[in-house]
Write a protein that holds these residues in place. Structure first.
Motif, short mmCIF file in Angstrom:
data_model
loop_
_atom_site.label_atom_id
_atom_site.label_comp_id
_atom_site.label_asym_id
_atom_site.label_seq_id
_atom_site.Cartn_x
_atom_site.Cartn_y
_atom_site.Cartn_z
N CYS A 1 -15.79 12.37 19.67
CA CYS A 1 -14.89 11.51 18.90
C CYS A 1 -15.56 11.05 17.61
O CYS A 1 -16.70 10.58 17.62
CB CYS A 1 -14.48 10.30 19.74
SG CYS A 1 -13.44 9.10 18.87
N GLY B 1 -13.96 8.84 15.50
CA GLY B 1 -13.42 7.53 15.12
C GLY B 1 -12.43 7.58 13.98
O GLY B 1 -12.38 6.67 13.16
N THR C 1 -9.15 7.35 14.11
CA THR C 1 -8.02 6.46 14.44
C THR C 1 -6.66 7.17 14.47
O THR C 1 -5.63 6.52 14.68
CB THR C 1 -7.90 5.24 13.50
OG1 THR C 1 -7.42 5.65 12.22
CG2 THR C 1 -9.23 4.52 13.35
N GLY D 1 -9.99 1.21 19.83
CA GLY D 1 -11.11 1.66 19.00
C GLY D 1 -10.88 1.24 17.57
O GLY D 1 -9.84 0.66 17.23
N LYS E 1 -14.33 4.90 12.59
CA LYS E 1 -15.71 5.38 12.70
C LYS E 1 -16.41 4.88 13.96
O LYS E 1 -17.64 4.91 14.04
CB LYS E 1 -16.51 5.02 11.45
CG LYS E 1 -15.94 5.64 10.17
CD LYS E 1 -16.76 5.29 8.95
CE LYS E 1 -16.14 5.90 7.70
NZ LYS E 1 -16.91 5.57 6.47
N ARG E 2 -15.63 4.42 14.92
CA ARG E 2 -16.16 4.02 16.22
C ARG E 2 -15.48 4.86 17.29
O ARG E 2 -14.34 5.30 17.13
CB ARG E 2 -15.88 2.53 16.49
CG ARG E 2 -16.49 1.59 15.47
CD ARG E 2 -17.98 1.48 15.63
NE ARG E 2 -18.55 0.50 14.70
CZ ARG E 2 -19.84 0.19 14.64
NH1 ARG E 2 -20.69 0.78 15.47
NH2 ARG E 2 -20.28 -0.69 13.77
N ARG E 3 -16.16 5.06 18.39
CA ARG E 3 -15.57 5.85 19.47
C ARG E 3 -14.32 5.18 20.02
O ARG E 3 -14.28 3.97 20.19
CB ARG E 3 -16.60 6.04 20.59
CG ARG E 3 -17.76 6.95 20.22
CD ARG E 3 -18.79 6.99 21.34
NE ARG E 3 -19.92 7.85 21.00
CZ ARG E 3 -21.01 7.97 21.75
NH1 ARG E 3 -21.09 7.28 22.88
NH2 ARG E 3 -21.99 8.77 21.39
N HIS E 4 -13.33 6.00 20.31
CA HIS E 4 -12.09 5.48 20.88
C HIS E 4 -12.08 5.70 22.39
O HIS E 4 -12.82 6.55 22.92
CB HIS E 4 -10.88 6.19 20.26
CG HIS E 4 -10.84 6.09 18.76
ND1 HIS E 4 -11.50 5.12 18.05
CD2 HIS E 4 -10.19 6.85 17.83
CE1 HIS E 4 -11.27 5.28 16.76
NE2 HIS E 4 -10.49 6.33 16.60
#
Length: 213
Positions: A85, A87, A89, A102, A105-108
């Motif tokens: 992932c 990130g 969105t 999430g 740029k962050r894991r969902h």
């Protein structure tokens, strides 16, 4: 009577919003059924039980699920591979019931208990990191869950509408501020600039007015 029938039909549908029926969600399909513009066997997630319920309500003969819409299987849950992932969105934006969490740029991650199994998150994923997996503990899907999913969808729709309106208000305030600045600092091309801003404001207001029920 027609609106009441639409509501009764919608109450029988699984509220996955999967669009496999060929409509943009369960409510549009319910409206088509109420108007006799669609057949009652176009809901693979609902399967035989939903067809039987619709048959009883609409006094129509039962039919097997239309294979052109897909096949009826037990509920599967979307699963995101965390190591792949990025990130982006896009899956969050695609989920009609807010079952993916999430940030950019962050894991969902998927909230399995809320996932309807609609698969709408899969096509937008640019790195193909979402699979549909069978989890026995989440295979059941009853009408209480369906109604809860519909409520989450409505909450999401209202939130997105409110955010869009707030964004439009911010842009309008910015444009008005720009007009005030042009009034305070006269220049040879101020009139032309004001005309451009005023025209943009008028278009934006006309669009909002047209979208207001």
């Amino acid at each position: 009577m027609h609106e009441q029938l639409v509501q009764q039909i919608d109450d029988l549908l699984p509220q996955t919003q999967c669009t496999q029926c060929g409509f943009e969600g369960c409510l549009p399909y319910a409206k088509a059924l109420a108007s006799r513009e669609a057949d009652l066997n176009r809901c693979p997630p609902g399967g035989e039980s939903t067809i039987a319920a619709l048959s009883a309500l609409l006094s129509l003969p039962e039919k097997p699920v239309d294979p052109s819409c897909g096949t009826s299987i037990e509920r599967h849950i979307a699963s995101i591979h965390p190591q792949h992932c990025i990130g982006c969105t896009l899956c969050i934006k695609a989920c009609p019931v807010d079952a993916i969490v999430g940030s950019s740029k962050r894991r969902h991650a998927v909230l399995a208990e809320l996932c309807t199994g609609c698969e709408l998150c899969i096509p937008p994923c640019p790195v193909d990191c979402i699979d549909m997996v069978f989890m026995p503990e989440f295979s059941a899907w009853d009408q209480a869950q369906a109604h809860a999913a519909r409520a989450r969808m409505h909450t999401r729709e209202n939130r997105l509408k409110r955010q869009k309106e707030e964004q439009a208000e911010r842009l309008e305030a910015k444009a008005i501020h720009k007009l005030d600045e042009l009034d305070d600092t006269p220049s040879p091309d101020a009139a032309a600039k004001k005309a451009v801003v005023q025209a943009a404001l008028a278009r934006a207001r006309a669009r909002r007015q047209a979208q207001t029920p």
